[in-house]
Design a protein around this motif. Structure first.
Motif, PDB file in Angstrom:
ATOM      1  N   UNK A 513     -42.352  12.703 -13.681  1.00 49.13           N
ATOM      2  CA  UNK A 513     -41.983  14.100 -13.438  1.00 49.13           C
ATOM      3  C   UNK A 513     -42.218  14.473 -11.977  1.00 49.13           C
ATOM      4  N   UNK A 514     -43.344  14.007 -11.433  1.00 52.25           N
ATOM      5  CA  UNK A 514     -43.650  14.288 -10.044  1.00 52.25           C
ATOM      6  C   UNK A 514     -42.665  13.658  -9.069  1.00 52.25           C
ATOM      7  N   UNK A 515     -42.027  12.567  -9.467  1.00 51.71           N
ATOM      8  CA  UNK A 515     -41.017  11.927  -8.616  1.00 51.71           C
ATOM      9  C   UNK A 515     -39.654  12.601  -8.715  1.00 51.71           C
ATOM     10  N   UNK A 516     -39.522  13.558  -9.630  1.00 52.80           N
ATOM     11  CA  UNK A 516     -38.259  14.277  -9.742  1.00 52.80           C
ATOM     12  C   UNK A 516     -37.411  13.899 -10.928  1.00 52.80           C
ATOM     13  N   UNK A 517     -37.938  13.072 -11.843  1.00 53.10           N
ATOM     14  CA  UNK A 517     -37.192  12.698 -13.042  1.00 53.10           C
ATOM     15  C   UNK A 517     -37.505  13.674 -14.175  1.00 53.10           C
ATOM     16  N   UNK A 518     -36.512  13.937 -14.991  1.00 54.89           N
ATOM     17  CA  UNK A 518     -36.653  14.852 -16.120  1.00 54.89           C
ATOM     18  C   UNK A 518     -36.697  14.061 -17.420  1.00 54.89           C
ATOM     19  N   UNK A 519     -37.687  14.371 -18.265  1.00 55.49           N
ATOM     20  CA  UNK A 519     -37.786  13.645 -19.531  1.00 55.49           C
ATOM     21  C   UNK A 519     -36.698  14.105 -20.495  1.00 55.49           C
ATOM     22  N   UNK A 520     -36.121  13.154 -21.201  1.00 51.42           N
ATOM     23  CA  UNK A 520     -35.137  13.441 -22.234  1.00 51.42           C
ATOM     24  C   UNK A 520     -35.544  12.737 -23.515  1.00 51.42           C
ATOM     25  N   UNK A 521     -35.110  13.280 -24.629  1.00 58.44           N
ATOM     26  CA  UNK A 521     -35.384  12.674 -25.944  1.00 58.44           C
ATOM     27  C   UNK A 521     -34.049  12.498 -26.653  1.00 58.44           C
ATOM     28  N   UNK A 522     -33.726  11.288 -27.028  1.00 61.72           N
ATOM     29  CA  UNK A 522     -32.464  11.005 -27.698  1.00 61.72           C
ATOM     30  C   UNK A 522     -32.729  10.455 -29.095  1.00 61.72           C
ATOM     31  N   UNK A 523     -31.649  10.283 -29.850  1.00 62.78           N
ATOM     32  CA  UNK A 523     -31.772   9.766 -31.210  1.00 62.78           C
ATOM     33  C   UNK A 523     -32.292   8.329 -31.217  1.00 62.78           C
ATOM     34  N   UNK A 524     -33.065   7.996 -32.236  1.00 62.06           N
ATOM     35  CA  UNK A 524     -33.448   6.596 -32.465  1.00 62.06           C
ATOM     36  C   UNK A 524     -32.306   5.815 -33.096  1.00 62.06           C
ATOM     37  N   UNK A 525     -31.258   6.542 -33.538  1.00 61.70           N
ATOM     38  CA  UNK A 525     -30.114   5.905 -34.185  1.00 61.70           C
ATOM     39  C   UNK A 525     -28.960   5.836 -33.193  1.00 61.70           C
ATOM     40  N   UNK A 526     -28.148   4.809 -33.304  1.00 62.51           N
ATOM     41  CA  UNK A 526     -26.992   4.666 -32.428  1.00 62.51           C
ATOM     42  C   UNK A 526     -25.840   4.073 -33.220  1.00 62.51           C
ATOM     43  N   UNK A 527     -24.716   3.834 -32.534  1.00 65.12           N
ATOM     44  CA  UNK A 527     -23.559   3.284 -33.242  1.00 65.12           C
ATOM     45  C   UNK A 527     -23.607   1.759 -33.216  1.00 65.12           C
ATOM     46  N   UNK A 528     -22.751   1.170 -33.984  1.00 60.40           N
ATOM     47  CA  UNK A 528     -22.738  -0.293 -34.117  1.00 60.40           C
ATOM     48  C   UNK A 528     -21.701  -0.920 -33.200  1.00 60.40           C
ATOM     49  N   UNK A 529     -21.321  -0.175 -32.152  1.00 58.02           N
ATOM     50  CA  UNK A 529     -20.269  -0.665 -31.267  1.00 58.02           C
ATOM     51  C   UNK A 529     -20.745  -0.850 -29.853  1.00 58.02           C
ATOM     52  N   UNK A 530     -20.256   0.005 -28.964  1.00 59.42           N
ATOM     53  CA  UNK A 530     -20.457  -0.168 -27.526  1.00 59.42           C
ATOM     54  C   UNK A 530     -21.921  -0.227 -27.126  1.00 59.42           C
ATOM     55  N   UNK A 531     -22.731   0.661 -27.692  1.00 60.54           N
ATOM     56  CA  UNK A 531     -24.124   0.733 -27.251  1.00 60.54           C
ATOM     57  C   UNK A 531     -24.896  -0.545 -27.550  1.00 60.54           C
ATOM     58  N   UNK A 532     -24.479  -1.302 -28.582  1.00 62.51           N
ATOM     59  CA  UNK A 532     -25.197  -2.530 -28.916  1.00 62.51           C
ATOM     60  C   UNK A 532     -24.699  -3.728 -28.122  1.00 62.51           C
ATOM     61  N   UNK A 533     -23.663  -3.520 -27.270  1.00 62.35           N
ATOM     62  CA  UNK A 533     -23.233  -4.579 -26.371  1.00 62.35           C
ATOM     63  C   UNK A 533     -24.172  -4.681 -25.171  1.00 62.35           C
ATOM     64  N   UNK A 534     -24.998  -3.670 -24.988  1.00 64.04           N
ATOM     65  CA  UNK A 534     -25.917  -3.645 -23.848  1.00 64.04           C
ATOM     66  C   UNK A 534     -26.996  -4.717 -24.020  1.00 64.04           C
ATOM     67  N   UNK A 535     -27.230  -5.479 -22.965  1.00 64.81           N
ATOM     68  CA  UNK A 535     -28.272  -6.497 -23.007  1.00 64.81           C
ATOM     69  C   UNK A 535     -29.581  -5.875 -22.544  1.00 64.81           C
ATOM     70  N   UNK A 536     -30.416  -5.522 -23.484  1.00 65.77           N
ATOM     71  CA  UNK A 536     -31.688  -4.908 -23.150  1.00 65.77           C
ATOM     72  C   UNK A 536     -32.713  -5.940 -22.733  1.00 65.77           C
ATOM     73  N   UNK A 537     -33.960  -5.536 -22.734  1.00 68.37           N
ATOM     74  CA  UNK A 537     -35.043  -6.443 -22.336  1.00 68.37           C
ATOM     75  C   UNK A 537     -35.067  -7.678 -23.217  1.00 68.37           C
ATOM     76  N   UNK A 538     -34.771  -7.487 -24.489  1.00 69.07           N
ATOM     77  CA  UNK A 538     -34.890  -8.568 -25.465  1.00 69.07           C
ATOM     78  C   UNK A 538     -33.572  -9.292 -25.696  1.00 69.07           C
ATOM     79  N   UNK A 539     -32.578  -9.063 -24.807  1.00 70.21           N
ATOM     80  CA  UNK A 539     -31.286  -9.709 -24.945  1.00 70.21           C
ATOM     81  C   UNK A 539     -30.480  -9.070 -26.060  1.00 70.21           C
ATOM     82  N   UNK A 540     -29.502  -9.797 -26.556  1.00 68.18           N
ATOM     83  CA  UNK A 540     -28.687  -9.304 -27.669  1.00 68.18           C
ATOM     84  C   UNK A 540     -29.409  -9.620 -28.973  1.00 68.18           C
ATOM     85  N   UNK A 541     -29.799  -8.594 -29.683  1.00 64.04           N
ATOM     86  CA  UNK A 541     -30.525  -8.779 -30.936  1.00 64.04           C
ATOM     87  C   UNK A 541     -29.727  -8.145 -32.068  1.00 64.04           C
TER      88      UNK A 541
END
Length: 811
Positions: A513-541
């Motif tokens: 917050x002090x660096x100028x970033x704003x906290x956001x809260x999003x759903x723990x649920x997502x779709x089974x398409x585009x968002x799961x193509x993202x390679x996160x820290x743990x790769x494609x799971x």
């Protein structure tokens, strides 16, 4: 629950307490009263009148000229009326000259089309009665009263408008107060008075026994604990007497006919739902209580066809369903004007079974409400007898001898030991045995003395009391919450505080917050398409699907925080927010199994995003756009504040720009632990979300927290001066600055306090394929002042090591 004050007076002496005082006492004892409502909304000087004649108004087709008698032996009144349903021979409410009606309406002598009108014949609505409690005929015209009423009687007395209604806001455990008798027990306990319980007396005038007409079979004793029935003949359907209508309307229930009204009246009185079947529509008088077949259909009383499943409890006649147990009867066995024989039901159904059925069908009723919360199994027979008695008195019915009573699951009253010492310990009081016993007596709970405690026998009407703590609550309520003294708690106490992880999470949020970033809260649920193509820290799971998703866009659990941050950035930019800097701390969900047999891993992640101008154009400063080094600098500041050493390694990750992405490694115990990544989002993804250059990072906080040293260690300020040296070394372009820094640290040893890279130069002056890397080094000894000679020796060692390990030469 709506409670009529006048009706309640039949069970408890309320002569010394007003409705408002009673509401206050109930609220202070734990039964909240939301509203005390007077049923008289401003009616005065309205009496019962008799219409002796009706003629057409000479000057208006839609008006009638009526002669109305309002007092025996007195002159009749001439009243002009516009209602279509007014007729000679009716008894109607008449507002006399000088009367007032709801809304401040005052009745005066008036001329309507040249004819004098000496009052007004009133509709139910004009008297303040609620439309939803009236029949269609009553809503559309004047209110026609019962012919047995005496002329001149005050209408407030006739319609029960002298009453007050207390609306109780009951908690789910107090189902006993969903009846007038239950409220009467509560009020009697509060006021210390006796309860006058009605004693049903059924005449049983038919020569035959009920068992000759009715057979009952319970196939599901775990759902239906008890089922009783009576057989009644010669029933005459018609309107209920006005007193019965008044009581139902005060409770918010619309009167229908005398048979249905009796079942509703007894339900309100005893808290026990009943149902009246047309006996001729029940094949052979046989009742079979069973669960439905999957896909079985029936039409309920509301004329809606319901599709049932095999978990729903039904009342059948052995061939067809005639009711959904505890919820609603069937249209095929409904009591109608031609009905002469009644099969009267009173039963105890399992609360969870009724709740499940009601929820699945989306069908709630006054009966299901009571069964869901629990009724008193000992009132099943009492309520049946009370309804049968009223059907004799109000519907002309003749009741067969005896009843059918199937009771396969016997329920016994609960007995609970109540320790006097525990009562006082919990409440902070100093009550003796006799005081506590007196409270139990007021509740009409039988008690026995055993040693240093009481054994309290709980009546079946109080199903909410099952353990000692429940009895202690009853003592507190009846003794008076305002009478309990203020005392300090006794016993060991632990001071509150944050856990290590909670402290770290708060610190990270404060830093970002002090660096100028704003906290956001999003759903723990997502779709089974585009968002799961993202390679996160743990790769494609493998995504974890939800059994009952809210929508296709929220059908699986997320495996990375970044896709939702990209969505949030696009959402903000589309709404003219050009500078977007966000972070989120939340959980991702991972599982190795395709079909889950155990809970998935829930890992705490931290992700951030910046896009757009970081510093907007200003007259004293130029525009600074978001870039790789800005987000890297934020992370370096974060790691520095957390006391963590990391290294960055160029990486290629799907979804990230291949030349502007780095993995983040944590050095812990001589091992390299994958902590996360940072960099620019791939232009393809930026185009998908319609974003300019966007930079993100994502960290595994579980790894970070588990390998961090304890925070809060105090470091004493240095007493002795430092000596600084700068060094610029020329090396091959392929050698990372990180390797050079590592070599310098090893060569300089413990006296090197700080090292900082301050310049990198590539150009013709130093040769092709080479670069100049400049560092600033600070040396300090913690216990004495260093000499130049000592520092020079360390510098020589550093230069020699760079030459040997990397082929570096001083520039």
């Amino acid at each position: 629950m709506k409670v009529s004050y006048q009706w309640l007076k039949e069970y408890v002496d309320l002569s010394d307490v007003t409705p408002q005082e009673l509401a206050d006492k109930l609220t202070l004892s734990g039964i909240a009263v939301d509203v005390v409502e007077s049923l008289n909304r401003g009616v005065s000087k309205v009496v019962v009148g008799y219409v002796t004649s009706k003629e057409k108004h000479p000057e208006a087709d839609k008006l009638s000229l009526c002669r109305v008698r309002v007092e025996e032996g007195k002159e009749e009144l001439q009243i002009v009326c516009g209602a279509q349903n007014v007729n000679a021979g009716q008894k109607v409410p008449v507002a006399l000259v000088g009367a007032t009606l709801p809304g401040g309406v005052k009745i005066k002598r008036a001329k309507l089309r040249g004819i004098e009108s000496q009052g007004m014949i009133c509709s139910a609505k004009e008297l303040g009665l609620k439309d939803k409690l009236l029949s269609k005929e009553q809503q559309e015209g004047i209110l026609v009263l019962s012919p047995e009423l005496k002329i001149g009687t005050d209408i407030t007395e006739v319609l029960g408008l002298q009453d007050y209604v207390l609306e109780l806001d009951l908690t789910p455990n107090r189902s006993d107060c969903l009846s007038m008798l239950g409220v009467a027990y509560e009020v009697a306990a509060i006021l210390g008075k006796e309860v006058k319980i009605p004693s049903p007396a059924v005449k049983e005038e038919l020569d035959s026994d009920t068992e000759e007409h009715v057979k009952v079979q319970i196939d599901q004793p775990d759902h239906c604990y008890r089922y009783t029935a009576r057989y009644i003949e010669n029933v005459q359907l018609g309107p209920s007497p006005q007193w019965l209508k008044n009581r139902l309307m005060a409770a918010g229930i619309r009167p229908i006919n005398n048979v249905v009204d009796i079942t509703n009246y007894v339900m309100l009185e005893y808290g026990q739902p009943l149902h009246a079947f047309d006996y001729d529509e029940v094949s052979g008088g046989e009742i079979v209580v069973r669960t439905a077949f999957d896909g079985e259909k029936m039409v309920t009383l509301d004329e809606v066809e319901r599709t049932l499943d095999e978990g729903m409890l039904l009342i059948t006649d052995g061939n067809k369903p005639v009711g959904i147990a505890g919820v609603m009867g069937g249209a095929n066995s409904e009591v109608k004007p031609s009905t002469k024989k009644i099969l009267l039901e009173s039963a105890y159904f399992s609360g969870p079974s009724i709740r499940k059925t009601s929820r699945k069908l989306g069908l709630r009723s006054e009966a299901s409400l009571r069964f869901e919360k629990g009724v008193d199994i000992e009132r099943v027979v009492l309520a049946l007898d009370r309804a049968a008695q009223l059907m004799e008195e109000l519907a002309g019915g003749k009741v067969a001898k005896g009843m059918v009573d199937q009771y396969p699951v016997q329920m016994k009253p609960v007995s609970i030991p109540l320790r006097i010492s525990v009562v006082n310990e919990v409440l902070g009081t100093d009550l003796n045995r006799s005081q506590i016993k007196s409270i139990m007596d007021r509740l009409q709970f039988l008690t026995e003395e055993e040693g240093d405690h009481l054994v309290v026998h709980i009546p079946t009407r109080r199903g909410d009391i099952t353990i000692e703590a429940d009895l202690i609550e009853e003592v507190a309520r009846l003794y008076g919450y305002d009478e309990i003294p203020t005392t300090l708690p006794v016993g060991p106490a632990n001071p509150g505080g944050l856990t290590r992880e909670q402290h770290l999470r708060r610190k990270i949020k404060d830093l970002l917050n002090g660096m100028g970033l704003t906290e956001t809260i999003t759903y723990s649920f997502t779709d089974n398409g585009r968002s799961l193509e993202w390679e996160g820290i743990h790769g494609h799971v493998r995504p974890i699907p939800l059994t009952m998703p809210m929508s296709e866009e929220r059908s699986v659990l997320r495996t990375s925080l970044v896709p939702h941050l990209l969505e949030s950035a696009a959402y903000n930019i589309n709404r003219q927010q050009q500078q977007v800097a966000l972070f989120e701390m939340g959980r991702v969900y991972l599982a190795e199994e395709e079909t889950l047999t155990k809970l998935p891993d829930e890992l705490l992640h931290l992700a951030g995003l910046i896009t757009g101008p970081w510093v907007a154009h200003h007259w004293v400063a130029s525009t600074q756009t978001s870039d790789f080094y800005l987000i890297k600098g934020m992370l370096e500041e974060l790691f520095d504040q957390l006391g963590v050493t990391v290294r960055y390694q160029s990486a290629v990750r799907e979804g990230m720009h291949p030349g502007r992405t780095a993995n983040i490694w944590l050095e812990a115990g001589g091992k390299q632990v994958m902590l996360g990544y940072l960099g620019q989002v791939h232009p393809v993804w930026e185009g998908y979300y319609d974003l300019d250059e966007t930079y993100v990072f994502e960290l595994n906080l579980n790894q970070l927290f588990s390998h961090m040293k304890e925070m809060g260690t105090y470091t004493q300020l240095p007493k002795y001066p430092s000596i600084s040296r700068d060094i610029a070394v020329v090396v091959h372009n392929s050698i990372p600055a990180e390797s050079l820094e590592k070599t310098i640290r090893e060569a300089a040893g413990d006296l090197l306090e700080q090292i900082r890279l301050f310049d990198v130069y590539v150009g013709e002056k130093i040769g092709k394929g080479l670069k100049s890397v400049a560092f600033s080094l600070i040396y300090r000894h913690p216990e004495r002042t260093l000499t130049d000679e000592e520092v020079n020796q360390l510098q020589d060692k550093v230069i020699s090591s760079l030459r040997v390990e990397h082929g570096g030469e001083l520039r």
